[in-house]
Design a protein around this motif. Structure first.
Motif, PDB file in Angstrom:
ATOM      1  N   ILE A  95       0.842  -1.212   0.000  1.00 32.72           N
ATOM      2  CA  ILE A  95       0.000   0.000   0.000  1.00 32.72           C
ATOM      3  C   ILE A  95       0.873   1.256   0.000  1.00 32.72           C
ATOM      4  O   ILE A  95       0.559   2.242  -0.672  1.00 32.72           O
ATOM      5  N   ARG A 131      -1.763  14.774   2.349  1.00 33.99           N
ATOM      6  CA  ARG A 131      -3.069  15.307   2.732  1.00 33.99           C
ATOM      7  C   ARG A 131      -3.646  14.582   3.953  1.00 33.99           C
ATOM      8  O   ARG A 131      -4.244  15.190   4.823  1.00 33.99           O
ATOM      9  N   LEU A 132      -3.437  13.256   3.985  1.00 33.22           N
ATOM     10  CA  LEU A 132      -3.981  12.484   5.113  1.00 33.22           C
ATOM     11  C   LEU A 132      -3.157  12.662   6.392  1.00 33.22           C
ATOM     12  O   LEU A 132      -3.704  12.645   7.488  1.00 33.22           O
ATOM     13  N   ILE A 181       2.135   5.088   7.904  1.00 33.24           N
ATOM     14  CA  ILE A 181       1.468   3.778   7.756  1.00 33.24           C
ATOM     15  C   ILE A 181      -0.045   3.928   7.963  1.00 33.24           C
ATOM     16  O   ILE A 181      -0.843   3.410   7.180  1.00 33.24           O
ATOM     17  N   ASN A 182      -0.430   4.657   9.006  1.00 35.37           N
ATOM     18  CA  ASN A 182      -1.857   4.857   9.266  1.00 35.37           C
ATOM     19  C   ASN A 182      -2.540   5.544   8.092  1.00 35.37           C
ATOM     20  O   ASN A 182      -3.629   5.137   7.664  1.00 35.37           O
ATOM     21  N   ALA A 183      -1.887   6.579   7.567  1.00 35.99           N
ATOM     22  CA  ALA A 183      -2.468   7.320   6.434  1.00 35.99           C
ATOM     23  C   ALA A 183      -2.630   6.403   5.224  1.00 35.99           C
ATOM     24  O   ALA A 183      -3.672   6.435   4.551  1.00 35.99           O
ATOM     25  N   MET A 224      -2.944   3.119   5.184  1.00 37.32           N
ATOM     26  CA  MET A 224      -3.987   2.116   5.436  1.00 37.32           C
ATOM     27  C   MET A 224      -5.388   2.724   5.335  1.00 37.32           C
ATOM     28  O   MET A 224      -6.316   2.094   4.816  1.00 37.32           O
ATOM     29  N   VAL A 225      -5.521   3.956   5.828  1.00 36.14           N
ATOM     30  CA  VAL A 225      -6.817   4.633   5.748  1.00 36.14           C
ATOM     31  C   VAL A 225      -7.144   4.964   4.288  1.00 36.14           C
ATOM     32  O   VAL A 225      -8.299   4.846   3.864  1.00 36.14           O
ATOM     33  N   TRP A 280      -8.370   1.775   2.756  1.00 36.11           N
ATOM     34  CA  TRP A 280      -9.705   1.499   3.308  1.00 36.11           C
ATOM     35  C   TRP A 280     -10.758   2.330   2.570  1.00 36.11           C
ATOM     36  O   TRP A 280     -11.823   1.848   2.205  1.00 36.11           O
ATOM     37  N   LYS A 281     -10.436   3.605   2.327  1.00 39.03           N
ATOM     38  CA  LYS A 281     -11.344   4.502   1.605  1.00 39.03           C
ATOM     39  C   LYS A 281     -11.551   4.009   0.160  1.00 39.03           C
ATOM     40  O   LYS A 281     -12.672   3.992  -0.336  1.00 39.03           O
ATOM     41  N   ARG A 341     -13.883   1.158   0.166  1.00 39.15           N
ATOM     42  CA  ARG A 341     -15.268   1.581   0.419  1.00 39.15           C
ATOM     43  C   ARG A 341     -15.870   2.202  -0.833  1.00 39.15           C
ATOM     44  O   ARG A 341     -17.033   1.976  -1.152  1.00 39.15           O
ATOM     45  N   ASP A 342     -15.053   2.982  -1.557  1.00 35.35           N
ATOM     46  CA  ASP A 342     -15.535   3.589  -2.801  1.00 35.35           C
ATOM     47  C   ASP A 342     -15.905   2.524  -3.824  1.00 35.35           C
ATOM     48  O   ASP A 342     -16.891   2.656  -4.541  1.00 35.35           O
ATOM     49  N   LYS A 348     -16.903  -0.535  -3.170  1.00 28.96           N
ATOM     50  CA  LYS A 348     -18.141  -1.176  -2.709  1.00 28.96           C
ATOM     51  C   LYS A 348     -19.346  -0.324  -3.086  1.00 28.96           C
ATOM     52  O   LYS A 348     -20.373  -0.823  -3.512  1.00 28.96           O
ATOM     53  N   LYS A 349     -19.205   1.011  -2.917  1.00 29.22           N
ATOM     54  CA  LYS A 349     -20.300   1.936  -3.201  1.00 29.22           C
ATOM     55  C   LYS A 349     -20.704   1.894  -4.669  1.00 29.22           C
ATOM     56  O   LYS A 349     -21.865   1.914  -5.013  1.00 29.22           O
ATOM     57  N   LEU A 387      -8.966  -3.196   9.059  1.00 24.64           N
ATOM     58  CA  LEU A 387      -9.194  -2.026   8.215  1.00 24.64           C
ATOM     59  C   LEU A 387      -8.847  -2.370   6.768  1.00 24.64           C
ATOM     60  O   LEU A 387      -9.578  -2.026   5.839  1.00 24.64           O
ATOM     61  N   THR A 425      -7.080   9.715  11.841  1.00 20.01           N
ATOM     62  CA  THR A 425      -6.970   9.724  10.378  1.00 20.01           C
ATOM     63  C   THR A 425      -8.252   9.185   9.743  1.00 20.01           C
ATOM     64  O   THR A 425      -8.717   9.693   8.727  1.00 20.01           O
TER      65      THR A 425
END
Lengths: 162, 204
Positions: A86, A97-98, A144-146, A148-149, A152-153, A156-157, A159-160, B50, B81
């Motif tokens: 990722i 940005r994140l 790493i958190n940014a 992974m998020v 994840w986004k 989700r997009d 799936k939508k 996640l 975040t």
């Protein structure tokens, strides 16, 4: 070579008025400046000039953040592999940005409807958003958190849209 | 100094004291983990879920990690975040515009659900009536039904359009309701940690 360039520029400026003279003089100045920076070759071949200008830009795009994966993540080999993948995928501007939300992102968050309880003022909501920024982990963990998020986004997009 | 018992499971207790049991059940989970486990060991589990797209499990592990250690920066940052990303999503999906018209999205969702059920029933009734009229024989009867059939056909088209439109709206609002729920849960988790004075009832 200088004479050739000056002649070319003067042919474009037809009027004799002061305005066009000013423009002409500024054109001369700017052409000198460009010559100094780019060092136009004798042959004046446009391909060579383009190559010289584009090479450094390519390097910037390929640059990826060097992240040290924490021990706790390394314990799970599959997760470590996913995190690295990722980190390779995420565009640099998305990562920035994140990690550091801009003013608009902070505004959005303070406008969100928080808990179900009433009585939280707008000022308190803004204080909360500012308070969040104070508790920062080490830069590697934040990266790493940014990443992974971001993934994840993306999921989700997807799936939508299905 | 606070007794140790009062300082444990702060996040779980805050959620239980704020949200309905149905919401708490989705996020507060009894994970089969050892008593000595540290927040540092739970944090990768939140990341793992996640990545798998299981948001509720991920939030569940964030709660567990912060219940163990509310000062665990990596988990706190992950929740933060996620919160920023969700608020951005909410804005992009015109959530703020919807909220201006319908401050309570859950209530609006109920209205949409009722409307869909009613439209579905009306549509079935009209279709059945049309089939019945079209099946009637006899020249005189057919002449008599002609206008009624045309009216029903127009009615069915109109109702079908309205039904599709409402379904699309329901899909959008379902997404917004979900985002809003995640935001409410995550913001509460972060508020308990950053603004403890607002949650003094947790320490009594």
């Amino acid at each position: 070579m200088n004479n050739k360039k000056t002649n070319g520029a003067s042919s474009n400026i037809s009027g004799e008025d002061s305005f066009s003279q000013t423009m002409f003089s500024s054109a001369k100045i700017s052409s000198k400046k460009v010559e100094k920076k780019i060092e136009i070759p004798e042959s004046n071949e446009p391909e060579k000039i383009l190559k010289k200008e584009f090479v450094p830009q390519k390097k910037v795009i390929e640059e990826k953040p060097k992240v040290v994966i924490p021990k706790s993540i390394k314990k799970d080999a599959e997760l470590e592999k996913n995190v690295q993948k990722i980190l390779e995928e995420i565009p640099k501007e998305e990562l920035t940005r994140l990690i550091k939300p801009d003013k608009k992102a902070k505004e959005n968050l303070s406008n969100m409807d928080f808990q179900t309880r009433k009585g939280v003022s707008d000022a308190e909501k803004r204080d909360f958003v500012e308070e969040l920024a104070k508790r920062e982990p080490d830069p590697d963990t934040a990266t790493i958190n940014a990443a992974m998020v971001w993934k994840w986004k993306q999921n989700r997009d997807k799936k939508k849209s299905k | 100094m606070q007794p140790k018992k009062l300082l444990t499971n702060l996040i779980t207790r805050a959620l239980e004291g704020t949200f309905e049991p149905a919401i708490c059940k989705r996020y507060i989970r009894q994970f089969n983990i050892q008593a000595e486990i540290e927040a540092e060991d739970v944090y990768p589990l939140a990341l793992k879920f996640l990545n798998e797209g299981d948001t509720e499990m991920a939030v569940g592990y964030i709660i567990t990690a912060l219940d163990i250690d509310k000062d665990h920066k990596a988990t706190f940052n992950l929740a933060k975040t996620m919160l920023f990303s969700l608020s951005e999503d909410f804005d992009k999906a015109n959530g703020f515009m919807y909220k201006q018209k319908n401050p309570d999205l859950n209530k609006y969702m109920d209205i949409l659900n009722k409307s869909i059920t009613k439209l579905n029933t009306d549509l079935t009734t009209s279709k059945n009536e049309l089939t019945k009229l079209e099946g009637e024989t006899g020249l005189f009867q057919k002449m008599k039904n002609k206008q009624k059939i045309a009216e029903l056909q127009a009615q069915i088209v109109e109702m079908s359009d309205k039904f599709d439109k409402t379904r699309r709206e329901q899909k959008k609002v379902t997404n917004l309701v979900k985002i809003e729920e995640y935001v409410k849960v995550l913001s509460l988790i972060l508020e308990v940690i950053t603004l403890p004075s607002r949650y003094s009832w947790l320490y009594k």
